[in-house]
Each structure stands twice: as C-alpha cells, then as structure tokens.
Scaffold this active site. Structure first.
Site, PDB file in Angstrom:
ATOM      1  N   ASP A  69      -3.729   7.139   4.944  1.00  0.00           N
ATOM      2  CA  ASP A  69      -3.253   5.771   5.159  1.00  0.00           C
ATOM      3  C   ASP A  69      -3.896   5.208   6.426  1.00  0.00           C
ATOM      4  O   ASP A  69      -4.296   5.969   7.306  1.00  0.00           O
ATOM      5  CB  ASP A  69      -1.718   5.820   5.297  1.00  0.00           C
ATOM      6  CG  ASP A  69      -1.097   4.436   5.270  1.00  0.00           C
ATOM      7  OD1 ASP A  69      -1.782   3.479   4.861  1.00  0.00           O
ATOM      8  OD2 ASP A  69       0.083   4.307   5.641  1.00  0.00           O
ATOM      9  N   GLU A  70      -3.959   3.879   6.557  1.00  0.00           N
ATOM     10  CA  GLU A  70      -4.494   3.209   7.754  1.00  0.00           C
ATOM     11  C   GLU A  70      -5.878   3.767   8.109  1.00  0.00           C
ATOM     12  O   GLU A  70      -6.177   4.064   9.264  1.00  0.00           O
ATOM     13  CB  GLU A  70      -3.540   3.393   8.961  1.00  0.00           C
ATOM     14  CG  GLU A  70      -2.135   2.876   8.752  1.00  0.00           C
ATOM     15  CD  GLU A  70      -2.033   1.350   8.721  1.00  0.00           C
ATOM     16  OE1 GLU A  70      -3.077   0.684   8.739  1.00  0.00           O
ATOM     17  OE2 GLU A  70      -0.907   0.832   8.665  1.00  0.00           O
ATOM     18  N   ARG A  88       2.461 -10.834  10.171  1.00  0.00           N
ATOM     19  CA  ARG A  88       3.793 -10.206  10.354  1.00  0.00           C
ATOM     20  C   ARG A  88       4.876 -11.142   9.821  1.00  0.00           C
ATOM     21  O   ARG A  88       5.996 -10.719   9.561  1.00  0.00           O
ATOM     22  CB  ARG A  88       4.106  -9.918  11.844  1.00  0.00           C
ATOM     23  CG  ARG A  88       3.198  -8.964  12.596  1.00  0.00           C
ATOM     24  CD  ARG A  88       2.888  -7.683  11.870  1.00  0.00           C
ATOM     25  NE  ARG A  88       1.667  -7.787  11.126  1.00  0.00           N
ATOM     26  CZ  ARG A  88       1.326  -7.010  10.108  1.00  0.00           C
ATOM     27  NH1 ARG A  88       2.134  -6.074   9.700  1.00  0.00           N
ATOM     28  NH2 ARG A  88       0.187  -7.176   9.484  1.00  0.00           N
ATOM     29  N   LYS A 122       0.820  -1.216   0.000  1.00  0.00           N
ATOM     30  CA  LYS A 122       0.000   0.000   0.000  1.00  0.00           C
ATOM     31  C   LYS A 122       0.854   1.266   0.000  1.00  0.00           C
ATOM     32  O   LYS A 122       0.475   2.256  -0.627  1.00  0.00           O
ATOM     33  CB  LYS A 122      -0.967   0.011   1.188  1.00  0.00           C
ATOM     34  CG  LYS A 122      -0.300   0.118   2.550  1.00  0.00           C
ATOM     35  CD  LYS A 122      -1.326   0.025   3.664  1.00  0.00           C
ATOM     36  CE  LYS A 122      -0.690  -0.050   5.027  1.00  0.00           C
ATOM     37  NZ  LYS A 122      -0.013   1.161   5.445  1.00  0.00           N
ATOM     38  N   THR A 123       2.019   1.238   0.663  1.00  0.00           N
ATOM     39  CA  THR A 123       2.865   2.448   0.684  1.00  0.00           C
ATOM     40  C   THR A 123       3.350   2.766  -0.724  1.00  0.00           C
ATOM     41  O   THR A 123       3.425   3.931  -1.117  1.00  0.00           O
ATOM     42  CB  THR A 123       4.054   2.264   1.653  1.00  0.00           C
ATOM     43  OG1 THR A 123       3.546   1.757   2.889  1.00  0.00           O
ATOM     44  CG2 THR A 123       4.766   3.580   1.917  1.00  0.00           C
ATOM     45  N   GLN A 125      -7.547  -5.365   9.713  1.00  0.00           N
ATOM     46  CA  GLN A 125      -6.464  -4.973  10.621  1.00  0.00           C
ATOM     47  C   GLN A 125      -6.892  -3.849  11.561  1.00  0.00           C
ATOM     48  O   GLN A 125      -6.064  -3.097  12.067  1.00  0.00           O
ATOM     49  CB  GLN A 125      -5.228  -4.544   9.820  1.00  0.00           C
ATOM     50  CG  GLN A 125      -4.594  -5.707   9.073  1.00  0.00           C
ATOM     51  CD  GLN A 125      -3.284  -5.321   8.431  1.00  0.00           C
ATOM     52  OE1 GLN A 125      -2.274  -5.136   9.093  1.00  0.00           O
ATOM     53  NE2 GLN A 125      -3.288  -5.194   7.117  1.00  0.00           N
TER      54      GLN A 125
END
Length: 671
Positions: free
Chosen positions: A214-215, A603, A28-29, A245
C-alpha cells in the site's frame, strides 16, 4: 457495497505484477482487503503465504481487522499484515545469526540514536545541534540508499561528507558492540541479506508467495529493492499507489519508483481507480485542475457521482490573529446552523508554527481541539523507564537502557562511578554490563560505587534468568515490584495525583506486554524479546497517531493529514512563502508543494474553505504576502472569493433565517 469495474479488475488480476493507481478516496483499502480474500477463496492461496505491507501501524491494524471481517478469523490465520519496518524486523529476527546479531538485540529510537551520535562526535562536532541533525539525516539517507560506511567513504567528496562517513563507520561499529539496530537498519539489513544470500532469499520467497504493498509512492530505494527481492522471478505482487500524493521526498520517498516498476517489469498491468467516493463534485474539480499542472507519467482523472453543492470559499483576514478568529467563528456558526460535531472539522496548515494562534483562539472560545503529533504514550518518562528495564532483560548489553535506569530508582551509583565504568568499558570494547563483571574494573572503580554497580548487574542476571526460564508475565510483574517503582514515583512526582496517573500508565504498559506474551485470537503469543522490539517499533511508528479523536476540532499539518478525511476542511495560510513553502520556491520544488495542496483539498468531503492574510508577521517583521499561486490555478468558477461575493437575495436571507430558528427550536427541544 459492490466493487466498481476498475476495482473488480484490480482484485481479480493475479497472473503477474500489477500496479493499481488509486486516486484519493477511490477505495484502495477495499481493493487490497478484497484481493486478499479473493486469493484465499478463489485462488487456493493459504493466508500464511500472503503478506500485505503498508506504512503505519494504524493502517496495518485497520487492514487486518477488515480482512478478518471479510474472511473470518480461521481463514485469515497466519496472514502477514504489517508495516515495512515490522516485516524487516521479522526477517532480522529469524536470520539474526546470519547477520551476526545476538538474539536479544535492541532497537534504538531517535533519542537513543541522538545520545549515541552526540557522544561519538563530541570532539569533531562539539555538540553542534545543526551539524548533528545533518549527520543523522545523512546516515539515514545512506542507509535508505543501501550505502554502507566503506562505500560512503568512497563517495564522499567534500570535507563535511568525509567527516560524516567516518562518523557513520564509528556509529555502526558501536551499534554492533551494543547488539543494537536503528530504524533504518530494519530495511537495510534484510534487503542486503536477501540480495547476497540465495538460501535466505528462497526461504522468504517461498514464505511470501503473494505480496501487496500500500502507499507504494512513499517507498524509498531500499524498500523498493526489498519488494523486488521478495517478489523474485514469479513477480506475484500488487502495489497500490498515487503519484499525485507523493509528499515525502524529504524522507527519502521516491515517486519515480512507480516509473521504475514499468522498466523492471515490462509485463506490468496498470489499473486506474478514478472514481472518488469521498468528495463533492466541486472539491474534486479543484483537485483535478490543480494537479494537472504537474507533469505525469500516468494520466488519470478523478470523478465523483456526488452532486456539486456550495462552491469552495476563499476568506481573507487582516493578519494571523484575525485569521484564527475567522476560522473559529466559521466553525461555531456552521456547527450551530447544521447541528454537526466538532470532530467533523479539520484545520490544516503547512507548518507547525501556524497552530499556535489557532490553539489560543480555540481555547479562548472553549472549543475542544486536538493537535496531531502530541505526546506519544511511549515518550513519557515512566514508560521509557520500564521499557529500558525490559530492554535490559532481553539484552543486558544495551548501554543506553543501562544508563537510563542504573540509578532509577536511586541505587547510590553517581555520575563519577558511571564515568569510570564507561571509560573502562570503552577501553575494553565491552558493554557497561559486561565490563561491570571484569576483575580489571577494580583498578578504576572501587568502594561503594563498585559494590552498587555489581549488585545491579547481578540483579539483572537473576531477573533475566527468571524471565527466560519461568513465567514471563510474572517475571515482569516481579521486576516492577522489586525496584519499588511505585514508591519512587510518589517520591519524585510533583503531587500524589501525578504519581497515581504515572503508575496507571505503567499498569497500561504491563497490560499490553501481558496480552502480547499470551497472544489472542488474531495474533500468536510472542516471546519477551519480540514484545520489546515490537513495542519499541510501535513507539517509533506511532508518534502522532492517536486512536480516539472524539468530539474535538482536528488541527494538523498537511503532511499529517494524508490518509484521513473530514466533512469540513479549512486550509489556512494559502500564501506564497507558506504554501508553496519558501524553501521549496528557492529549490524550485513546486511540484511536491502542489501535491501537498492536492492532498489537503482531497481530505474534504462536503465543504472546503481556504484562508489567507493581507499581512503576516514573519521573523519579527510585518510582510504583505501574495495569494498562493495554487489558488490562482484552481477553476475560478468553482471558487467563491470573499471580496467578489454578490449580496444574498431576499429568498436566500429568509431561508437562512428559517434554518437558524429551526436549529434554536431543536436545541431547546432537546433540553
């Protein structure tokens, strides 16, 4: 690396509101940084009219650096990449007069806030820690929901909430007198201002012509409102998030904001990023099957082109001591066999208390480790002292800062003098600094105490004038010299070495302040008030963020692990009552706990190991916990339960033996 079709679609769509549902590890970044570059290079947007907002300073810094690499510093100049709170601070700073604030307002951190609330509620709450914590949480929730004191009083229905609403009103009044803001005000104030003031709203809508968030699943009510107000009618924005998430409901985050978007913007384009570039096939399969047990508004299925390798392991331990020994032995053995680094291993747990036994075992085995959320640089006494002096330089009415340093180093101003000054200031509705100049103070405070207090306040005025008129960097340097702080450290520290290290910290802070005042290629020079609020905000946002993880095993809670990735992950304490946590079982909030387990699983890049105990000590007694329901929800064909394991074949044993010999040779070859 080329963008995949979904990523490319997300970058190129700019015609209207866009929601990018980005699964864990789906890049996504890259989408956000490429989209910024696309807006500047292909769509005639100026970087100064684009803002990208995220939740941590670390994420904002990384994003800014990646955009600068893609675009080059010239084209990226003026781009706003910040946290929500820094954006709020920028709006408040420009609009402070409209908000009824004086220019040099102070930012109160949680310790400042706690001290003030304790003071204001002494009669009602009598210092009861639990009630004070509940009050602080309630005020924070009210602010996140854009509820001001008058409305809080109207909404209050039980005696405790009625009392809390009164305390909230008192707290806000006192903060106004101090010309101070708390963390939640940084979103509340700009949101309400943009809502009610059309002139200010159109200025910021014109300044920020494209907004990226973002997020997004971590936004609360006020943050969502702020996004809507900045985006305005044009609705030129992209939000990136993952409902799977969302693990911060206890902090006011509302994953339903993803659903609200569809209602508020019927033309919303939804793009799903489902290719995961982080985890091996079997790890991803476990994550997908687990999270499918939660209800979804937006369905998505992560996939990976990375091969299936070893299955996910489940290890049993007799008790928590044995669990720690097993995890540490696994890490040592694996590191020896694979020539990996300690920094490639992470141990994740649900609650901080689970780390103690792990720490002890790692220390015993001389394995370097780092616990996330250790002492923040800004929480050291010497840094808090110098920051308090800087806060006073820009806002002498900041009573908390005044009280911290009025007698540090010692100026013969004792508690009795301060109590008299405080009583007089309260009666007059003034700050301690302002009260110290009033003639009426002489009726309450006299002699050496009065002389010393006035001498300190006079000194503050002179220093403030120098900082305002002359070379600010020199004024700050002179102030630190003037108070003989180094001498004071040598007098008050347990050893000369400790004093030296503390003075080194002060020098580091001074270096940061100087750099921010002078500016750099990527960032414009700041004024001293901007530097002070930015550093206070950095402290509040960065507790628990650390840059240099180095060659250390990483220990952290599942909440802290979000956004990170590690080759080898151990998730410990996979038991009912721990994960899912007992309080969530009692409150029937299993879905968020499942999302937390999903975050932990995703993770892991190459290998994932779960551990659980047959017995565990809880509140002083031995209990026999059940395995976590989440282990039973995973695809059992992908799990290697220790007690069901087949003995290794002759070939597997020989292969393992040869690998050990090769590693030994490699080790001795190095020497």
């Amino acid at each position: 690396m080329k963008l995949n079709p979904a990523q490319d679609d997300a970058v190129r769509y700019i015609a209207g509101p866009c929601l990018v549902l980005a699964g864990a590890g789906s890049g996504k970044t890259r989408v956000i940084t490429n989209k910024i570059a696309y807006l500047v290079r292909q769509c005639d947007y100026k970087a100064r009219h684009i803002a990208a907002v995220t939740f941590t300073n670390k994420a904002a810094r990384e994003m800014k650096e990646r955009v600068a690499q893609t675009l080059g510093k010239g084209e990226a100049r003026g781009l706003m990449v910040s946290t929500f709170h820094t954006l709020g601070l920028d709006i408040i700073r420009r609009e402070h007069k409209t908000l009824g604030l004086k220019a040099g307002f102070s930012l109160f951190d949680d310790q400042d806030q706690l001290a003030l609330i304790k003071d204001l509620t002494e009669q009602e709450l009598e210092g009861d820690k639990e009630k004070i914590a509940r009050l602080i949480g309630t005020i924070s929730n009210w602010k996140n929901d854009l509820v001001l004191p008058a409305r809080a009083a109207r909404l209050a229905s039980d005696p405790e909430t009625v009392l809390f609403a009164q305390c909230y009103e008192r707290y806000q009044r006192q903060m106004k007198a101090y010309n101070a803001l708390d963390f939640d005000d940084l979103i509340l104030m700009p949101t309400l201002l943009l809502k009610t003031n059309s002139e200010v709203r159109s200025f910021w809508q014109n300044k920020i012509r494209y907004l990226l968030v973002d997020e997004y699943q971590d936004t609360n009510t006020s943050q969502y409102e702020l996004v809507k107000l900045i985006a305005g009618e044009r609705a030129r924005f992209t939000v990136v998030g993952d409902d799977d998430q969302s693990i911060y409901s206890w902090r006011g985050a509302r994953p339903q904001n993803l659903v609200l978007l569809k209602e508020d913007y019927p033309g919303l384009k939804v793009i799903k990023l489902e290719q995961n570039y982080r985890s091996r096939g079997q790890i991803l399969q476990c994550a997908n099957i687990l999270i499918a047990n939660n209800p979804h508004v937006f369905e998505k299925q992560l996939f990976s082109e990375m091969a299936y390798e070893a299955p996910v392991r489940v290890l049993f331990a007799k008790n928590e001591e044995h669990e720690a020994e097993r995890v540490v032995a696994e890490i040592m053995g694996h590191k020896f066999m694979n020539g990996s680094k300690f920094g490639e291993y992470a141990i994740l747990y649900r609650g901080n208390h689970q780390s103690r036994m792990l720490e002890k075992t790692l220390m015993t085995n001389r394995i370097p480790y780092k616990i996330s959320g250790g002492t923040s640089f800004f929480s050291r006494a010497e840094i808090k002292d110098i920051m308090a002096y800087l806060r006073l330089l820009v806002n002498p009415d900041d009573d908390n800062a005044f009280l911290r340093v009025v007698n540090t180093p010692r100026r013969e101003i004792g508690p009795t003098s301060l109590e008299k000054l405080g009583t007089y200031a309260n009666n007059r509705g003034k700050s301690l600094f302002a009260a110290s100049f009033e003639l009426g103070l002489e009726q309450t405070l006299s002699g050496r105490g009065l002389v010393a207090v006035r001498a300190f306040s006079d000194w503050l005025v002179r220093r403030g004038d120098e900082a305002a008129r002359g070379n600010v960097v020199e004024a700050v340097r002179d102030m630190i010299k003037d108070i003989n702080y180094e001498e004071w450290l040598y007098e008050s520290s347990p050893s000369p070495r400790a004093a030296e290290m503390r003075m080194q910290n002060v020098s580091t802070l001074f270096k940061w302040v100087s750099q921010m005042l002078e500016g750099s290629e990527l960032d414009d020079a700041m004024t001293l008030p901007q530097v002070v609020t930015r550093l206070t905000l950095r402290d509040m946002m960065e507790r628990g963020e650390d840059e240099d993880d180095g060659e250390q095993v990483q220990l952290m809670t599942l909440h802290s692990s979000k956004g990170l990735e590690f080759p080898y992950v151990f998730m410990v304490g996979m038991e009912e009552g721990l994960l899912p946590h007992q309080s969530s079982i009692d409150e029937d909030n299993i879905e968020e706990e499942r999302r937390l387990a999903y975050v932990g699983i995703t993770r892991a890049q190459q290998a994932l190991t779960f551990t659980l105990c047959r017995e565990r000590r809880q509140f002083g007694e031995q209990i026999r916990p059940e395995p976590s329901r989440f282990l039973l929800e995973l695809p059992q064909q992908d799990l290697d339960w220790e007690h069901n394991r087949k003995p290794p074949s002759e070939g597997e044993r020989m292969e393992k033996g040869q690998a050990s010999i090769a590693n030994l040779r490699a080790m001795f070859g190095k020497k």
